[in-house]
Design a protein around this motif. Structure first.
Motif, PDB file in Angstrom:
ATOM      1  N   TYR A   1       2.230   1.926  -3.447  1.00 59.72           N
ATOM      2  CA  TYR A   1       1.269   2.467  -4.411  1.00 59.72           C
ATOM      3  C   TYR A   1       0.870   3.900  -4.076  1.00 59.72           C
ATOM      4  O   TYR A   1       0.637   4.716  -4.979  1.00 59.72           O
TER       5      TYR A   1
ATOM      6  N   MET B   1       0.828  -1.204   0.000  1.00 53.30           N
ATOM      7  CA  MET B   1       0.000   0.000   0.000  1.00 53.30           C
ATOM      8  C   MET B   1       0.861   1.251   0.000  1.00 53.30           C
ATOM      9  O   MET B   1       0.584   2.208  -0.741  1.00 53.30           O
TER      10      MET B   1
ATOM     11  N   VAL C   1      -2.361   6.192   3.667  1.00 55.49           N
ATOM     12  CA  VAL C   1      -3.611   5.694   3.093  1.00 55.49           C
ATOM     13  C   VAL C   1      -4.807   6.438   3.681  1.00 55.49           C
ATOM     14  O   VAL C   1      -4.695   7.141   4.675  1.00 55.49           O
TER      15      VAL C   1
ATOM     16  N   VAL D   1      -5.418   4.833  -2.084  1.00 60.69           N
ATOM     17  CA  VAL D   1      -5.534   3.571  -1.368  1.00 60.69           C
ATOM     18  C   VAL D   1      -6.428   3.785  -0.148  1.00 60.69           C
ATOM     19  O   VAL D   1      -6.202   4.705   0.639  1.00 60.69           O
TER      20      VAL D   1
END
Length: 284
Positions: free
Chosen positions: A21, A18, A73, A28
């Protein structure tokens, strides 16, 4: 979107993926099914603290906020009640109204709504065994399977937002014999004590999962560990999970691993990208 049972699961399963990304510009979102309010305090340094025990729900929310910030995130609570981990023989019944005893279709509705709001291309969650047989993990698997299909169906949950169909669904597969053996041998070959010897002796002949996708993310292992340590009531920073130096992990097993179980796009296996086949659609 990563669907998890409790706060801390997002940091122990796929966290480096995560973080990678996020660094690449993807959005996310972690969906957390329960508040973890029936979880035990596992960090010896915090056990017996009456304030923590009296306010465990609030404490775990604050820990989740800290981990979320570290990983970069977004995060949303589905609002279900932690089921706890029953112990004994025979096992005691689960608490009334807890997540694991809910009708699966009912329990899936908040996740369907969240999928339709966030509109993810890729979803990760646990396999049918929950990764390990915690009742909340198994229920998380069940509702994610329902929601993956229902979110794109205009006839399903018609009052829960505009339909959106995710394109790929993965199971987290971070604990494989191949990985544990590689880390074990990597420690021994460097003259270091491995924490995995007894674990491998107990492994037995259980079936191995099909690893289809390995995500290179070693540069984010430190971020993963900081996020996990942020869950201070659940994680001993001097405990088992931190006994293999990150330098060894990066050399021996620099990926986090997944099992592709649903894909509505063409992709070639094995993969090194959760967005293989859908890269054009990634939002940044």
């Amino acid at each position: 979107m990563a669907v998890h049972a409790h706060p801390d699961d997002e940091s122990s399963k796929g966290a480096a993926t995560m973080a990678r990304y996020v660094a690449e510009g993807a959005e996310v979102l972690v969906a957390t099914c329960t508040g973890g309010e029936r979880g035990s305090v596992l960090n010896p340094a915090l056990q017996g603290d009456p304030e923590i025990e009296a306010n465990i729900h609030e404490v775990r929310r604050k820990e989740m906020d800290a981990a979320r910030e570290i990983l970069g995130v977004q995060q949303a609570w589905l609002g279900w009640e932690d089921s706890g981990l029953p112990e004994g023989d025979p096992l005691p019944p689960l608490p009334d109204g807890c997540f694991a005893v809910l009708d699966v279709d009912k329990a899936a509705e908040p996740l369907v709504r969240l999928i339709r709001e966030f509109r993810p291309h890729v979803i990760t969650t646990y396999d049918e065994n929950g990764g390990y047989p915690h009742p909340d993990h198994i229920q998380t698997h069940k509702i994610t399977m329902v929601a993956f299909d229902a979110a794109g169906d205009p006839d399903a949950y018609p009052d829960s937002g505009e339909p959106w169909q995710p394109l790929k669904l993965y199971y987290n597969q971070g604990i494989s014999r191949a990985r544990i053996e590689a880390l074990h041998e990597g420690m021994l070959s460097r003259g270091l004590e491995s924490p995995y010897g007894e674990w491998l002796e107990r492994w037995g002949d259980r079936d191995e999962r099909d690893i289809t996708t390995r995500i290179p993310c070693a540069d984010w292992f430190e971020t993963r560990d900081r996020a996990l340590i942020a869950h201070a009531t659940q994680v001993d920073p001097d405990g088992f999970w931190f006994r293999v130096p990150i330098s060894v992990q990066r050399e021996v097993w620099p990926t986090e691993d997944y099992e592709l179980v649903r894909s509505l796009v063409d992709t070639d296996l094995p993969e090194d990208d959760l967005f293989a086949g859908v890269r054009v659609g990634v939002r940044s």
